[in-house]
Design a protein around this motif. Sequence first.
Motif, PDB file in Angstrom:
ATOM      1  N   ALA A  39     -11.095  12.238   2.216  1.00 19.55           N
ATOM      2  CA  ALA A  39      -9.992  13.177   1.991  1.00 19.55           C
ATOM      3  C   ALA A  39     -10.425  14.613   2.280  1.00 19.55           C
ATOM      4  N   ALA A  40     -11.731  14.883   2.066  1.00 17.90           N
ATOM      5  CA  ALA A  40     -12.250  16.227   2.328  1.00 17.90           C
ATOM      6  C   ALA A  40     -12.573  16.436   3.802  1.00 17.90           C
ATOM      7  N   GLY A  41     -12.417  15.420   4.626  1.00 17.42           N
ATOM      8  CA  GLY A  41     -12.644  15.561   6.063  1.00 17.42           C
ATOM      9  C   GLY A  41     -14.034  15.217   6.532  1.00 17.42           C
ATOM     10  N   LEU A  42     -14.870  14.654   5.648  1.00 16.36           N
ATOM     11  CA  LEU A  42     -16.238  14.305   6.051  1.00 16.36           C
ATOM     12  C   LEU A  42     -16.239  13.055   6.919  1.00 16.36           C
ATOM     13  N   GLU A  43     -17.221  12.994   7.839  1.00 13.27           N
ATOM     14  CA  GLU A  43     -17.368  11.857   8.731  1.00 13.27           C
ATOM     15  C   GLU A  43     -18.834  11.451   8.809  1.00 13.27           C
ATOM     16  N   ALA A  44     -19.062  10.208   9.234  1.00 13.62           N
ATOM     17  CA  ALA A  44     -20.432   9.735   9.430  1.00 13.62           C
ATOM     18  C   ALA A  44     -21.119  10.605  10.472  1.00 13.62           C
ATOM     19  N   GLY A  45     -22.363  10.999  10.206  1.00 12.78           N
ATOM     20  CA  GLY A  45     -23.120  11.851  11.119  1.00 12.78           C
ATOM     21  C   GLY A  45     -23.142  13.300  10.698  1.00 12.78           C
ATOM     22  N   ASP A  46     -22.233  13.696   9.793  1.00 15.49           N
ATOM     23  CA  ASP A  46     -22.246  15.081   9.280  1.00 15.49           C
ATOM     24  C   ASP A  46     -23.538  15.333   8.511  1.00 15.49           C
ATOM     25  N   VAL A  47     -24.062  16.555   8.648  1.00 16.00           N
ATOM     26  CA  VAL A  47     -25.274  16.945   7.930  1.00 16.00           C
ATOM     27  C   VAL A  47     -24.888  17.950   6.848  1.00 16.00           C
ATOM     28  N   ILE A  48     -25.052  17.546   5.598  1.00 17.56           N
ATOM     29  CA  ILE A  48     -24.714  18.424   4.473  1.00 17.56           C
ATOM     30  C   ILE A  48     -25.818  19.469   4.333  1.00 17.56           C
ATOM     31  N   THR A  49     -25.423  20.737   4.311  1.00 17.34           N
ATOM     32  CA  THR A  49     -26.425  21.816   4.210  1.00 17.34           C
ATOM     33  C   THR A  49     -26.417  22.495   2.848  1.00 17.34           C
ATOM     34  N   SER A  50     -25.245  22.495   2.167  1.00 19.28           N
ATOM     35  CA  SER A  50     -25.218  23.131   0.842  1.00 19.28           C
ATOM     36  C   SER A  50     -24.036  22.615   0.034  1.00 19.28           C
ATOM     37  N   ILE A  51     -24.190  22.692  -1.294  1.00 13.76           N
ATOM     38  CA  ILE A  51     -23.136  22.301  -2.232  1.00 13.76           C
ATOM     39  C   ILE A  51     -22.894  23.488  -3.155  1.00 13.76           C
ATOM     40  N   ASP A  52     -21.684  24.075  -3.011  1.00 12.13           N
ATOM     41  CA  ASP A  52     -21.356  25.269  -3.796  1.00 12.13           C
ATOM     42  C   ASP A  52     -22.445  26.335  -3.692  1.00 12.13           C
ATOM     43  N   GLY A  53     -22.956  26.523  -2.484  1.00 14.05           N
ATOM     44  CA  GLY A  53     -23.936  27.565  -2.241  1.00 14.05           C
ATOM     45  C   GLY A  53     -25.374  27.150  -2.466  1.00 14.05           C
ATOM     46  N   THR A  54     -25.599  25.963  -3.022  1.00 17.27           N
ATOM     47  CA  THR A  54     -26.970  25.487  -3.243  1.00 17.27           C
ATOM     48  C   THR A  54     -27.419  24.662  -2.054  1.00 17.27           C
ATOM     49  N   SER A  55     -28.497  25.099  -1.398  1.00 20.25           N
ATOM     50  CA  SER A  55     -28.969  24.406  -0.198  1.00 20.25           C
ATOM     51  C   SER A  55     -29.517  23.023  -0.539  1.00 20.25           C
ATOM     52  N   VAL A 110     -32.722   6.736   4.941  1.00 20.00           N
ATOM     53  CA  VAL A 110     -33.504   7.895   5.367  1.00 20.00           C
ATOM     54  C   VAL A 110     -33.252   9.023   4.377  1.00 20.00           C
ATOM     55  N   ASN A 111     -34.316   9.646   3.912  1.00 20.21           N
ATOM     56  CA  ASN A 111     -34.176  10.704   2.910  1.00 20.21           C
ATOM     57  C   ASN A 111     -33.813  12.027   3.576  1.00 20.21           C
ATOM     58  N   SER A 112     -32.613  12.055   4.144  1.00 20.66           N
ATOM     59  CA  SER A 112     -32.099  13.280   4.756  1.00 20.66           C
ATOM     60  C   SER A 112     -30.668  13.481   4.276  1.00 20.66           C
ATOM     61  N   SER A 113     -30.131  14.654   4.508  1.00 24.40           N
ATOM     62  CA  SER A 113     -28.774  14.954   4.041  1.00 24.40           C
ATOM     63  C   SER A 113     -27.705  14.567   5.063  1.00 24.40           C
ATOM     64  N   GLN A 114     -28.098  13.821   6.088  1.00 25.01           N
ATOM     65  CA  GLN A 114     -27.120  13.366   7.075  1.00 25.01           C
ATOM     66  C   GLN A 114     -26.393  12.136   6.539  1.00 25.01           C
ATOM     67  N   LEU A 115     -25.082  12.106   6.686  1.00 26.21           N
ATOM     68  CA  LEU A 115     -24.279  10.990   6.178  1.00 26.21           C
ATOM     69  C   LEU A 115     -24.351   9.803   7.129  1.00 26.21           C
ATOM     70  N   GLY A 116     -24.621   8.645   6.546  1.00 29.29           N
ATOM     71  CA  GLY A 116     -24.638   7.436   7.344  1.00 29.29           C
ATOM     72  C   GLY A 116     -23.268   6.794   7.453  1.00 29.29           C
ATOM     73  N   GLY A 117     -22.417   7.037   6.468  1.00 32.10           N
ATOM     74  CA  GLY A 117     -21.079   6.464   6.478  1.00 32.10           C
ATOM     75  C   GLY A 117     -20.203   7.124   5.432  1.00 32.10           C
ATOM     76  N   VAL A 118     -18.894   7.024   5.639  1.00 31.75           N
ATOM     77  CA  VAL A 118     -17.913   7.562   4.702  1.00 31.75           C
ATOM     78  C   VAL A 118     -16.917   6.448   4.392  1.00 31.75           C
ATOM     79  N   THR A 119     -16.711   6.168   3.119  1.00 30.98           N
ATOM     80  CA  THR A 119     -15.837   5.082   2.699  1.00 30.98           C
ATOM     81  C   THR A 119     -14.374   5.448   2.916  1.00 30.98           C
ATOM     82  N   GLU A 120     -13.649   4.514   3.486  1.00 34.00           N
ATOM     83  CA  GLU A 120     -12.224   4.738   3.739  1.00 34.00           C
ATOM     84  C   GLU A 120     -11.464   4.892   2.419  1.00 34.00           C
ATOM     85  N   GLY A 121     -10.608   5.923   2.372  1.00 31.14           N
ATOM     86  CA  GLY A 121      -9.805   6.168   1.179  1.00 31.14           C
ATOM     87  C   GLY A 121     -10.550   6.878   0.072  1.00 31.14           C
TER      88      GLY A 121
END
Length: 382
Positions: A177-193, A161-172
């Motif tokens: 390490a940054a605390g992301l989990e499956a289902g999180d919706v990324i809204t911006s990267i370093d201030g860029t939406s 799906v072409n959305s910014s929602q994460l489908g999965g996060v690889t173990e390790g």
Amino acid sequence: MEGDDNPLLAPALGSVTRRGRASVEEVADDIGCTPDEAVSLLDTLCDWASIRQDQGPEGLSRKERDELPLVYETLRRDANLLTEYDRGHDFSSGDVTEAGAPCETDVSDDELLTRERSHTYLGTGFWKRFVMLVAGPLVNLVLAIVIIMAGLSIQGVDVSVNSSQLGGVTEGSYAEAAGLEAGDVITSIDGTSVSTWDDLVADLGTYLDSGTDFDLTYERGGVEHTTTVDLPDGQAVDLLGISASTTTYHPTIVESAEYACSYAAFYASYVVKLIVPTQTMDVLNQSSSIVGISVMASEAASAGAFELVLFCAVISMSLGFMNLLPIPPLDGGKILVEIVQVLMRRQLSMRVQTIIGYAGLAFFLFIFIVVLRNDIVRFVIG
């Protein structure tokens, strides 16, 4: 499908036809040959379904049947001398000769043999033989394509799906390490939406290639969070450790057919490389024997019924294409022999066909040894 140009074949058929039931010795005496030669002739006629071997009384064990003397008998024939295996037979009239009974005919032994030969593979024309040879592999291919089409249409396929929602996060991974989990919706990267997966991948590329840390803002359960992704300073990173969310898409019949046919075309090109000398070993090194197939079948069965059915489709497709290779004794090899005979306008002798067949068997023995070695290294040693 086997032929026999032995001039004693017609007398052998005539001997059994007139007697109804005849032992090997009786036939040998009638036509003036050795018992071993008579057995060979009679077995050929059995292959043609012109006569049959007498199995003896009912209720005998297999061992007891094997100990019986070889006796051959006629088949049930109608007024036109057609057996139950011949198209157009008619047993409704009274003029029927029962199996095992002497059959009086008004034709010569040679004419009777010619009629019997016309009902066999070699008694048909080139195009009928061609269709017979292609039919088997074609059934394998059609079956595989139908299974793939049905599987894709019913089970569906997972598409990103072409959305910014994460489908999965690889173990390790760095993402975990940054605390992301499956289902999180990324809204911006370093201030860029970002709002789509394409945007997300494009923006992440700059930081991953340079090994630069960056802040990432995401939503989880309606609450916004910000985290810092720590990358090795100055070192390029291939993967952050996230995957896109997916949904199940059910292709239409047309789309499933296009995919199945494109896969068949790809598989066909792969099989053809097997007979290209410069690519033979590359193909064999990526192939498996029955050992590897058994392991893969077990894994497919463990994964579920859908995966096992698709695996069966792949095996069926493999058998179909492999059987079409122009290597005797495969169907493709027989087709090649038929074409050569048409071009030469004469039959290849059985001796030549036998030599070609043995050469083909030697090639497949070589293939089996190589792919078996692959499986031993892959599944046993490795």
